[in-house]
Every structure is written in C-alpha cells, then in structure tokens.
Design a protein around this motif. Structure first.
Motif, PDB file in Angstrom:
ATOM      1  N   ARG A 347       0.856  -1.185   0.000  1.00  0.00           N
ATOM      2  CA  ARG A 347       0.000   0.000   0.000  1.00  0.00           C
ATOM      3  C   ARG A 347       0.896   1.240   0.000  1.00  0.00           C
ATOM      4  NH1 ARG A 347      -5.460   0.194   1.340  1.00  0.00           N
ATOM      5  NH2 ARG A 347      -5.376  -1.677   2.608  1.00  0.00           N
ATOM      6  N   PRO A 348       1.516   1.536  -1.157  1.00  0.00           N
ATOM      7  CA  PRO A 348       2.363   2.736  -1.219  1.00  0.00           C
ATOM      8  C   PRO A 348       1.504   3.996  -1.245  1.00  0.00           C
ATOM      9  CG  PRO A 348       2.189   1.745  -3.387  1.00  0.00           C
ATOM     10  CD  PRO A 348       1.424   0.846  -2.447  1.00  0.00           C
ATOM     11  N   PRO A 349       2.092   5.155  -0.899  1.00  0.00           N
ATOM     12  CA  PRO A 349       1.323   6.396  -1.023  1.00  0.00           C
ATOM     13  C   PRO A 349       1.017   6.671  -2.490  1.00  0.00           C
ATOM     14  CG  PRO A 349       3.621   6.870  -0.524  1.00  0.00           C
ATOM     15  CD  PRO A 349       3.455   5.386  -0.430  1.00  0.00           C
ATOM     16  N   ASN A 350      -0.013   7.472  -2.737  1.00  0.00           N
ATOM     17  CA  ASN A 350      -0.487   7.726  -4.096  1.00  0.00           C
ATOM     18  C   ASN A 350      -0.930   9.185  -4.179  1.00  0.00           C
ATOM     19  OD1 ASN A 350      -1.543   7.415  -6.663  1.00  0.00           O
ATOM     20  ND2 ASN A 350      -3.032   5.845  -6.105  1.00  0.00           N
TER      21      ASN A 350
ATOM     22  N   VAL B  13      -5.011   2.944   7.132  1.00  0.00           N
ATOM     23  CA  VAL B  13      -4.663   3.629   5.899  1.00  0.00           C
ATOM     24  C   VAL B  13      -4.642   5.137   6.161  1.00  0.00           C
ATOM     25  CG1 VAL B  13      -5.388   4.031   3.494  1.00  0.00           C
ATOM     26  CG2 VAL B  13      -5.732   1.789   4.552  1.00  0.00           C
ATOM     27  N   GLY B  48      -2.624   8.140   1.415  1.00  0.00           N
ATOM     28  CA  GLY B  48      -3.240   6.815   1.319  1.00  0.00           C
ATOM     29  C   GLY B  48      -2.324   5.630   1.521  1.00  0.00           C
ATOM     30  N   GLY B  49      -1.127   5.863   2.075  1.00  0.00           N
ATOM     31  CA  GLY B  49      -0.222   4.756   2.358  1.00  0.00           C
ATOM     32  C   GLY B  49      -0.576   4.068   3.677  1.00  0.00           C
ATOM     33  N   SER B  50       0.108   2.964   3.970  1.00  0.00           N
ATOM     34  CA  SER B  50      -0.078   2.286   5.258  1.00  0.00           C
ATOM     35  C   SER B  50       0.396   3.202   6.373  1.00  0.00           C
ATOM     36  CB  SER B  50       0.766   1.006   5.330  1.00  0.00           C
ATOM     37  OG  SER B  50       0.461   0.137   4.280  1.00  0.00           O
TER      38      SER B  50
END
Lengths: 599, 192
Positions: A347-350, B13, B48-50
C-alpha cells in the motif's frame, strides 16, 4: 503543568520559553511542525523562507540585531544552509541562535539519510541531541544559553522518531529580562574579510576546546552506573533503545554530541569491562573515541544503514554472541521469533483523487518523455501506472539536470527531455536553474506544477501562494513574469485537467529547439483556504456502456476500482463517489462514453 | 502500579484518523497516571499509504517504538493492514479490528486481488479477536465518521484505565459539538 507533546511541539515550546524573537525555516519532514507550532506564541515573528539558506540568513540577521532566533529544517536543508552556517561559526552571535536539523534515518520521507552530526563537527559548532520531548524543550532553552555564553551558533539534532514521537513534558514559564534588541556596530567581528576571519578562526578552535571541557561536567552529559560488565555510550533516540534492550548496562548518555567530552568518556571507559557505542547512522562518536586511543565496539555489530529499533539493537548484540546486561540468553531466542505471513498487496502512497499532477504525468508517459524530476508530491509520478519520472536528486535539480542532459544527447533525443518541478520547489532553488537554462540556451522543456501550496509536507504556504505562515495575505510571485524576466521567451499556462490541451502544448514546447516553460494552473485538492480548490461534481461509470477496456485505470486514481468479472462476464470499472473530486480526467480517457457526471 | 509496559499498535490507511485515535489513547493513559510514549510516521500519511502508530504506557517507558513481536493489542482500522501487522503482536496478543476493506492501488488496478477470509485467518492465529462493524455502529450513534470512536471504546475495555480518564480525554480531543455523539459511540464500543 504537564502535557503530552511531540518533539516538534516541545521544541516550539522551548523556543517560546527561551524568549525567541524570530523563527524562520523551510518545510521539510520531519521538521515542519516546529514552525507551525511556534505560531501559537504570538510574540515570536515566525515565517517561511523560500529556502533554508535564506531562512538561516534571516535568523543570523535577527541574531546580529540582538534578538534570539531559531531556524528549522530537515537534514538535507542543512546542505542548502551550509554556506552561511560555516562562516557564522566564525563571527559568532549577537542574540542566541539555534539551528534545528531534523534527520530522517530509515528515509521515511527523504532521499538520503545523511547524519547531521557531521555538520556540527565540520562547521565547528556545538550540537545537542535530545532523547525525548522533555529534552527537546529543555535542550532548546539550554541551546540559547550556550549560544550566548560561548558566542556560537548551536545546532540541535532531532530525528523522525523524536520529532514525531510524543511524550510527557513539564512546562515552564518563559525567561524574562533578556536585553532588548539594538543596533550595535562591530564590523571587525562581523565582516569576514580574510584579515578579520584570520583573527576569528583561532577563537573558534578555543571555543570548541572550552565547550568540550564544559561538557565533561555539565548535567546534560550523564553517567548511569549499573552492571560494570557492559558500558554503552549513546545519545538521542538510541538511548531509549539501549535502556529497553540492555536494562542492566552502564550508560554514558551524551546530551551534547559535539564536541565530545573525551575526559568523561575516558573515565567511563575505565569503569566498565567492555565499551560499546550505540548510535544511528555514522560512527560519529565511535571514531572519535577510538582516535582518542580508547578500545570500543560499534559499527562492527550495530547497523550503519537505517534507523535502530529495539529489535534491531537486540539482534545486533545477540548475533555477536554478547550476553549479560539484561539481554535474552541464546536459549530464549525462539520466544521472539517473528510470525511469518504470506506476501500481501503493498500500500504505497499515491496522488490524491483529483490531483492536478495526474493528467500531466499520464501525458508525459504517453509522449515517452524523459522526465527529470524534483522533490514534492509529484515525485509519486514515478509510481505505476504513471511511470513518468526518470531522475530525482534534490530540490531544484530537475531543471539543471535537464539543462545538462540535453548537452550530451543526439539531436533526436534532446526534445524528449522535460523537467517537472512544483511551485514551492521552483522558488526554493529552481529559479537559479531556470536562469542557467535561459542564459545558456538549453533546449529543454520545464513544467512548473503550480498547485499554489507546498503540498507534500502538509500544505504550507510559499511566496507564490499569496499567504504567509501567519495566514496573512502576501503579494504572490507572478510565475509567468518571473520566467519571462530570467529570459524564457516561451511561457504557456495550461489547464492540466484538459488532456487534449495539455498534450498539444507539451508537444509544441518539446519540439521547440529553445528553452521553454509550461505552468499548470490547478490547485492542490487539499488546500482548505476558501476559493482555492473547488470540488467538481463526482463522476460515475455507466455499467451498460463500460467495455472493461481499463483505459481509465491508466491514471492510477484511487477513486477508480477495477471490479473483476463474475463467471463468464466482463469486468468493469467503478468510481467511488465519496473519493471522487470530479477532475474529469478519467472521462476524457473513456472511448465508450461510459463515464459521466454523477446521477 | 505495575512495572511492565503495555504496547498498543494502531494500524490502517492514511486519512483514516489513526493519529487522532492514538492521541486520545495517550491522553487517557497520562490522565491515568502513567508514563506514555507514542510514535508514528506521518510524512506521507495523507497520500493513502499504510500508517502505523505505536502507543506504550507503564510506570516508565523508554523506546517510543514497540519492540517487534511484543505488541499486546493490535487496533486495526482496516482488514488488510490489520492482517499485515500481525507479526508485530506477541503470541496470544489481542486483536480489535474494524470490519472495513480499503483496496490498495494494485487491487484497484486489477493486478492483484484483495486477500480473502482475513477474519478467519486472523482468528486462527490470534483467538482473542474482536471484529467490530465500526461504520454500522457509528451510524447508529449518529455519524459514520465516529467509527474510530466506537473502535476506541472496544479497545478501552481491554485496558486498565478508569472510565473517567477516557471521558476526560475525549473532552479534550474532540470538538465540543461532536462530543456527545462521540461519547455515545465510545459507549457502544465499550459495551460490545
């Protein structure tokens, strides 16, 4: 009174208690919140500077005027501020001066993990290193006292775990009775012509010797004697990991990491059987201790890359076969063996839904451009599915890298080179690079992604946003006029939500054998100030028209989800109406008119 | 007062409100008379990363990071992130998780699939597992955005902190107009 404060909040509080008059800095994780928290103390003149060198010089000016000044930045910011720092070390201060350098071991939000302690030694200035929020506040206060007592700028080193960690802090009242700032002329001390500087340099060397002697008996460097078998020299965040993992070890905790109190070290070394240094990143303490002829173990067992954690520290000692001081015995090893789980989707940043950068990077990818990148949210243009960034070095480098690369490329490849840079980064150091590009006529294209804010660090204002740190209106820099003024003849403004226009203008400027600038004109979706970003109507997918071609997925918008097909049918795209900001970019990619404004 | 330190991990998140929840926890522990440290990484959290926040309390706390494999309670705001973080827990640790699925980028793009039956997998590894439908209960309490407070209530029941400390922490951290609704959401979680 007690409060739970982050390291950054505590540094801000320390500045207030120390009677600071001026605070300046440039945003950079993990340092940003220091200035944002200083804002609550109305007596302090707090402001953002366009870059760290300017911030440093604003602080130096305030200090020369007799006021206490604090300047904040992340570790790589010190590279930019290094020029004034090294000479300010020679002149010394008027009012106390403290430079906060926030390091980022593990590179949670940085491009390298340089160790700022080397700067303190290199510039010959003292450096304090707090281990928790209480020390962040107390050491900030103390740093101002040391600055004035020893006539020197003082550095205070934080790191991500200190700046963004929280712990309990006992608050104090601010100091009183500080002298009021006045002009005092002293040119032989403050004008660093060679003749004057030659007089100052020996004083700098003497000062460091005096500070080392002072540090040997000062309470911020303390010895905690426990078990005499293992002795550990440590400082800052690492102290906590040592106490956690080696509860019975004797500890020399250094509050001041430069200069080192070598007599205290020697004395401590005599009292313990085996001496270790536990420090993150470089063997900064270790090498000096060894150079002083004291036997010590450090980076042979402690990792030099990344941050330390209790687990990594325990592992370092147990792998080396060291027992005692509270370490688990080898046979206990199995108890802590970690649980293994299968590989999971990451879940990389976006970039956010509706981010104005997305359409630009999609177009750059389509045009197969070679993109020299820069530091900001838009560095995420590197990520799939956009895959539209080829280099990223430091603030401002995109433009000068482009200018350099076109000089070695064959003619047919020159036009592929496009530099991308944000508004804040452009004003930070990009402007110098653009001047070079115009001056030397480098035929590359520059895109200034003007989203009216310094977004990546959490939406800080800058000279082009039209607002100050104190939320007061300012005259915004006119980017178009600025580019023209440095000699760029072709400057175009585009709407990055209009893919056809963006593509047309990009092709035009990429084909032009001259330097040119394209400025995008849509604000960051996170800007909260009224009238800056306005959300569009949410879009939705008409299931009957969606062919499942996945064209809309190529922009990597978090609001668009692929829904795999049930048995025997085609999959479809779906837009989350709560996430969609209505930028309209995905609609323009749909050849089947399946995407429309929300019903 | 016990000498041992209790380790809580909050995972989810970016944008889910994890930092605020960990602030309320820390505040309640301080009000309960404990030493507290907390640590998190929030440089890119808004993208929106972990996100993981560590909160530790006890008589004296040194490291702000929970030592690997020593977490007592895993407080998960999203199922995949909860499952991903299980190795941080000690054997026999407690899991309280929000029954919510947020697909990561590779799943949105159709390149990977969101893992199935995470509830079953978590329960098989950590029998002390409470699944909370935070969204549903928060809607009942008056606002879906109070889902975190419901979860906080569920976590609070597993911690030895007087109820009055929780209330004071909520009063300090939650805006006044949303306070009553949040207190109700907290109760619903605590009564689960």
């Amino acid at each position: 009174m007690k409060e739970i404060l982050s390291g950054n909040e505590a540094i801000a509080r320390g500045a207030y208690e120390a009677g600071v008059k001026v605070a300046s800095g440039y945003p950079g994780t993990p340092s940003t919140e220091i200035l944002e928290n200083i804002l609550q103390y109305k007596k302090i003149d707090a402001s953002w500077a366009p870059n760290e060198k300017v911030a440093m010089e604003v602080g130096i000016g305030a200090s020369f005027g007799g006021g206490r000044a604090i300047v904040t930045m992340k570790h790589v910011g010190v590279n930019v501020a290094a020029d004034p720092l090294f000479t300010f070390s020679y002149t010394g201060v008027g009012g106390g001066f403290v430079l906060i350098a926030a390091d980022d071991p593990e590179m949670h939000s940085s491009q390298n993990e340089q160790d700022s302690r080397n700067y303190a030694r290199f510039a010959k200035v003292p450096m304090l290193e707090p281990a928790d929020s209480q020390e962040c506040k107390d050491f900030t206060r103390l740093a101002f006292e040391l600055s004035e007592q020893f006539d020197t700028p003082v550095m205070l080193r934080s790191c991500t775990r200190i700046s963004h960690g929280k712990s309990i802090v006992e608050l104090n009242e601010p100091v009183s009775g500080l002298p009021e700032p006045r002009l005092v002329k002293n040119p032989s001390k403050l004008v660093m012509l060679p003749g004057n500087a030659r007089v100052r340099h020996p004083l700098v060397e003497e000062r460091m010797v005096k500070l080392a002697a002072f540090g040997a008996s000062a309470p911020f460097n303390s010895v905690e004697m426990r078990d005499g078998e293992i002795g550990v020299i440590t400082a800052g965040i690492s102290y906590n990991y040592v106490r956690e993992v080696l509860p019975n070890a004797s500890v020399l905790k250094l509050g001041m990491v430069n200069p080192l109190p070598m007599e205290l070290v020697r004395d401590f070394a005599r009292k313990v059987n085996k001496l270790y240094v536990v420090e993150e990143l470089d063997p900064f303490i270790e090498e000096q201790v060894r150079a002083a002829g004291i036997a010590v173990t450090g980076k042979e067992i402690i990792p030099i890359c990344g941050e330390l954690t209790p687990g990594r520290l325990r592992n370092a000692f147990t792998t080396a076969g060291i027992v005692g001081a509270g370490l688990p015995r080898p046979e206990q090893g199995d108890e802590t063996s970690p649980l293994q789980i299968e590989k999971l989707p990451g879940r990389p940043p976006n970039m956010c839904p509706g981010c104005p950068h997305r359409g630009v990077f999609y177009t750059l990818n389509q045009l197969k451009a070679y993109v020299t990148g820069d530091i900001g949210c838009y560095t995420l243009g590197f990520m799939p599915p956009l895959n539209a960034m080829d280099t990223c070095i430091c603030m401002g480098a995109s433009i000068s890298n482009a200018s350099g690369i076109v000089r070695v490329l064959p003619e047919d490849e020159k036009k592929k080179v496009v530099a991308v840079i944000g508004d804040s980064t452009f004003l930070h150091t990009g402007i110098n690079s653009l001047m070079e590009m115009a001056y030397n006529g480098s035929p590359a294209t520059v895109i200034i992604l003007d989203n009216r804010i310094t977004a990546m660090t959490g939406r800080q204002d800058n000279p082009a946003s039209g607002w100050t740190l104190r939320d007061e209106p300012a005259v915004p820099v006119d980017l178009v006029q600025l580019c023209r003024a440095v000699g760029i003849r072709h400057v175009q403004v585009v709407d990055p939500f209009d893919l056809d226009e963006t593509r047309k203008v990009l092709m035009e400027e990429m084909n032009r054998p001259e330097p040119s600038v394209i400025i995008t004109n849509r604000p960051c979706v996170l800007v909260k100030r009224e009238g800056v970003f306005e959300k569009g109507l949410a879009l939705s997918v008409d299931e009957d028209h969606c062919s499942g071609c996945k064209a809309c997925l190529r922009i990597g918008c978090p609001a668009i989800e692929w829904q795999p097909a049930p048995e025997g049918k085609k999959g479809k795209a779906c837009i989350d109406p709560l996430l969609c900001n209505g930028c309209d970019v995905c609609r323009q990619l749909c050849k089947f008119d399946a995407i429309g404004r929300g019903k | 007062m016990s000498n041992s330190v209790t380790n809580i991990l909050l995972v989810g998140v970016g944008g889910q409100g994890i930092l605020l929840a960990s602030e309320i926890l820390s505040e309640a522990f301080m009000l309960g008379g404990f030493d507290v440290k907390k640590s998190e990484i929030h440089g890119m959290s808004q993208r929106g990363g972990s996100v993981a926040s560590h909160v530790r309390y006890g008589k004296e706390v040194f490291s702000p990071i929970v030592p690997e494999g020593e977490g007592d309670i895993l407080f998960g705001f999203e199922m995949l992130e909860t499952y991903r973080s299980l190795p941080l827990l000690k054997k026999g640790g407690t899991v309280v998780a929000n029954d919510l699925r947020i697909p990561p980028p590779s799943v949105l793009l159709g390149q990977e699939t969101y893992p199935e039956d995470l509830t079953g997998k978590i329960e098989a590894l950590f029998p002390d597992f409470t699944l909370v439908d935070g969204q549903k209960l928060a809607t009942e309490a008056g606002n879906i955005r109070a889902a975190n407070t419901v979860l906080l209530g569920a976590v609070s029941k597993r911690l030895d902190i007087p109820e009055v400390c929780w209330r004071q922490a909520l009063e300090k951290m939650v805006p006044k107009k949303a306070l009553e609704m949040n207190i109700q959401a907290f109760r619903m979680g605590r009564d689960l």
